[in-house]
Write a protein that holds these residues in place. Structure first.
Motif, short mmCIF file in Angstrom:
data_model
loop_
_atom_site.label_atom_id
_atom_site.label_comp_id
_atom_site.label_asym_id
_atom_site.label_seq_id
_atom_site.Cartn_x
_atom_site.Cartn_y
_atom_site.Cartn_z
N GLY A 225 -35.03 -13.56 2.33
CA GLY A 225 -35.43 -13.73 3.54
C GLY A 225 -33.89 -14.78 4.47
O GLY A 225 -32.68 -15.02 4.11
N CYS A 226 -34.09 -14.61 5.56
CA CYS A 226 -33.97 -15.22 6.78
C CYS A 226 -33.09 -17.24 6.48
O CYS A 226 -34.16 -17.34 6.57
CB CYS A 226 -34.06 -15.46 8.02
SG CYS A 226 -32.99 -15.97 9.37
N VAL B 36 -31.83 -12.95 -5.53
CA VAL B 36 -32.43 -14.10 -4.16
C VAL B 36 -31.24 -13.27 -3.61
O VAL B 36 -30.45 -12.97 -3.21
CB VAL B 36 -32.03 -14.89 -4.56
CG1 VAL B 36 -32.64 -15.84 -3.52
CG2 VAL B 36 -32.97 -15.60 -5.32
N TYR B 37 -31.54 -12.83 -2.46
CA TYR B 37 -31.30 -12.10 -1.06
C TYR B 37 -31.30 -12.97 -0.06
O TYR B 37 -32.50 -13.99 0.27
CB TYR B 37 -31.88 -10.66 -0.39
CG TYR B 37 -32.98 -10.68 0.13
CD1 TYR B 37 -33.41 -10.57 1.54
CD2 TYR B 37 -34.30 -10.58 -0.96
CE1 TYR B 37 -34.35 -10.75 1.38
CE2 TYR B 37 -35.17 -10.63 -0.16
CZ TYR B 37 -35.80 -10.10 0.87
OH TYR B 37 -37.38 -10.21 1.05
N VAL B 38 -30.17 -13.19 0.58
CA VAL B 38 -30.27 -14.78 1.80
C VAL B 38 -29.46 -13.95 3.07
O VAL B 38 -28.51 -13.15 3.29
CB VAL B 38 -29.71 -15.37 1.92
CG1 VAL B 38 -30.97 -16.35 0.39
CG2 VAL B 38 -28.59 -15.70 1.55
N GLU B 39 -29.62 -14.19 3.98
CA GLU B 39 -29.31 -13.76 5.31
C GLU B 39 -29.60 -14.84 6.83
O GLU B 39 -30.37 -15.45 6.61
CB GLU B 39 -29.21 -12.44 5.97
CG GLU B 39 -30.97 -12.42 6.57
CD GLU B 39 -30.99 -12.54 7.82
OE1 GLU B 39 -29.58 -12.52 8.75
OE2 GLU B 39 -32.60 -12.63 8.40
N ALA B 40 -27.89 -15.64 7.15
CA ALA B 40 -27.89 -15.85 8.31
C ALA B 40 -28.10 -15.29 10.12
O ALA B 40 -27.47 -14.15 9.82
CB ALA B 40 -26.77 -16.89 8.11
N LEU C 79 -27.22 -11.95 -2.93
CA LEU C 79 -27.47 -10.48 -1.74
C LEU C 79 -27.17 -11.66 -0.54
O LEU C 79 -28.10 -12.17 -0.18
CB LEU C 79 -28.28 -9.40 -1.95
CG LEU C 79 -28.93 -9.12 -3.33
CD1 LEU C 79 -29.63 -7.84 -3.03
CD2 LEU C 79 -27.07 -8.66 -4.14
N VAL C 80 -26.13 -10.78 0.21
CA VAL C 80 -26.07 -11.56 0.98
C VAL C 80 -25.23 -10.69 2.77
O VAL C 80 -25.61 -9.48 2.27
CB VAL C 80 -24.17 -12.84 0.94
CG1 VAL C 80 -24.36 -13.36 2.29
CG2 VAL C 80 -24.93 -13.63 -0.15
N GLY C 81 -26.86 -11.55 3.18
CA GLY C 81 -26.64 -10.23 4.21
C GLY C 81 -25.29 -10.31 5.57
O GLY C 81 -24.75 -11.21 4.96
#
Length: 338
Positions: A211-212, A240-244, A272-274
Motif C-alpha cells: 500500500g501507500c 510486497v508493493y509500495v508507493e509514495a 513492486l514500486v509505484g
C-alpha cells in the motif's frame, strides 16, 4: 492472523455497496463528484448505501469512534457486499484500534476497496482477519475509463479469475472536480514502462501485500501491521508493493527502513514500486531512497507500476497469489483469488 486467507464472494450487479468515509469526507465540488459517482454505480445496477460519516468540513468525516462503528457495521452486514470510500485522507490510523475486530472475525468477508489513506485499513483487514482486500480506485475515480492493459476494480471484485493485467504505457493526471464533476477520462501527461532494477528480467510469484508507504509505514511494529507474522502463517513467498504519495525521499527512506526492520520483506520474492510524483530530497532521489532501505536485501525491485498516486490505476488484491513477469516488452501481473 488465526484464520486462513479468505476471499469475499464475487461482486455482482444488484449487490449493495456501502459508501463511507473512514478518513476524509466530502464537500463542495468534491461532494458533487461523489454524488455523480454514486449515480454511476447505481446506473450499472448496484444498490448503493451512503453512510452518515461523509462530512468534509474537517480533517475527518466524523469522530473516530463514529467512523469506526460505521465501517464495522458495513463490513459485518451480510447485505453489504463491498465498502468503498470517496477517497483517502490523512488520519485513518486513528480508528484501527477502534474497529470491532471480534465482530468482524465471525462475519463473512466483504470487499474493502481503496488506496492512499485507505491502505491504513486494507492492510490490517488482510493481515488480522485474513480477508482479501482490494487496493484500487476510490469512489471518486471509479467512473474513469480504464486504459488498455488494465482492469477496472469492479471486474476484479466481480470475477472468478485468474486476472492478467499489463503495463498501460500511460502516465496521466486527474481532471479537477471544479472543471468537470462528471469526468470519465484521465488527462494524459506522458508515457512510462515498468523496469526491473539493473535492467534485467523477472518472473516471480507470491502473495500480494502492500500500500501507500506514508500510511502503512506507521503500522510497522504494531499488531495492525504484522506483515511478517501474516507471511509466516501463510508459509508462502510474498510480493510486497509500495508507493509514495507526497513525502520527500528522506521520509520515504525512513519509512521503508522501519518496514524492513519490522520484517515486512523477510518472505518477499520481489518488491513492486509505484510510479510517483513525490519530491526528491536535495541529496536523495525517490529511487535512491528505496535502494538505501531495500537494496541490501538482494530482492528484485520493479519500478514504475501504475499502483499509486499517479493515474491510471492497476488494482491489486491483498492476499491474491500473483505472478509478475517483466521481460523485454512483456510487463504482466496475473492474480489468482484462491
Amino acid at each position: 492472523m488465526d484464520r486462513p486467507l479468505r476471499f469475499p464472494r464475487p461482486l455482482r450487479p444488484g449487490d449493495r455497496i456501502g459508501v463511507t468515509s473512514p478518513s476524509a469526507g466530502v464537500e463542495g465540488a468534491g461532494a458533487a463528484r461523489i454524488d455523480f459517482c454514486v449515480d454511476w454505480l447505481r446506473g450499472r445496477g448496484y444498490d448503493v448505501e451512503v453512510g452518515e460519516c461523509m462530512d468534509g468540513s474537517a480533517i475527518t468525516s466524523a469522530p473516530a469512534a463514529q467512523r469506526a462503528a460505521e465501517l464495522t457495521r458495513m463490513l459485518a452486514d451480510p447485505d453489504i457486499a463491498c465498502v468503498v470510500p470517496p477517497w483517502g485522507g490523512e488520519t485513518a490510523i486513528d480508528l484501527v484500534d477502534l474497529l470491532d475486530w471480534d465482530a468482524l472475525a465471525v462475519a463473512e468477508p466483504t470487499w474493502l476497496v481503496g488506496y492512499s489513506d485507505m491502505s491504513t485499513l486494507l492492510l490490517p483487514v488482510t493481515t488480522r482477519l485474513g480477508w482479501a482486500t482490494l487496493h484500487g480506485d476510490n469512489l471518486a475515480d471509479t467512473p474513469v475509463e480504464v486504459p488498455a492493459g488494465l482492469m477496472h476494480w469492479l471486474d476484479l471484485a466481480g470475477g472468478e479469475g485468474p486476472f492478467t493485467q499489463s503495463g498501460s504505457g500511460l502516465v496521466a493526471t486527474w481532471v479537477r472536480f471544479e472543471e468537470d464533476v462528471r469526468a470519465t477520462q484521465w488527462r494524459p501527461v506522458s508515457s512510462g514502462a515498468w523496469q526491473v532494477e539493473g535492467d534485467g528480467s523477472l518472473d516471480v510469484s507470491g502473495r500480494l501485500i502492500g500500500g501507500c508507504i506514508e500510511t502503512i509505514g506507521h503500522l510497522a511494529g504494531t499488531p495492525y501491521g504484522d506483515v511478517r507474522g501474516w507471511a509466516e502463517a501463510l508459509d508462502e513467498p510474498t510480493i510486497v508493493y509500495v508507493e509514495a504519495c507526497e513525502s520527500d525521499a528522506v521520509d520515504i527512506c525512513r519509512h521503508l527502513h522501519g518496514m524492513r526492520l519490522a520484517g515486512w520483506f523477510d518472505r518477499a520474492a520481489a518488491v513492486l514500486v509505484g510510479r510517483t510524483n513525490a519530491p526528491d530530497h536535495r541529496e536523495l532521489t525517490q529511487r535512491e531512497a528505496v535502494l538505501d532501505a531495500l537494496g541490501r536485501l538482494d530482492l528484485p525491485i520493479v519500478w514504475d507500476l501504475e499502483i499509486g498516486h499517479v493515474p491510471p490505476h492497476l488494482p491489486l488484491v491483498n492476499g491474491a497469489l500473483a505472478r509478475v513477469v517483466v521481460d523485454g516488452d512483456r510487463q504482466e501481473i496475473s492474480q489468482t483469488l484462491a
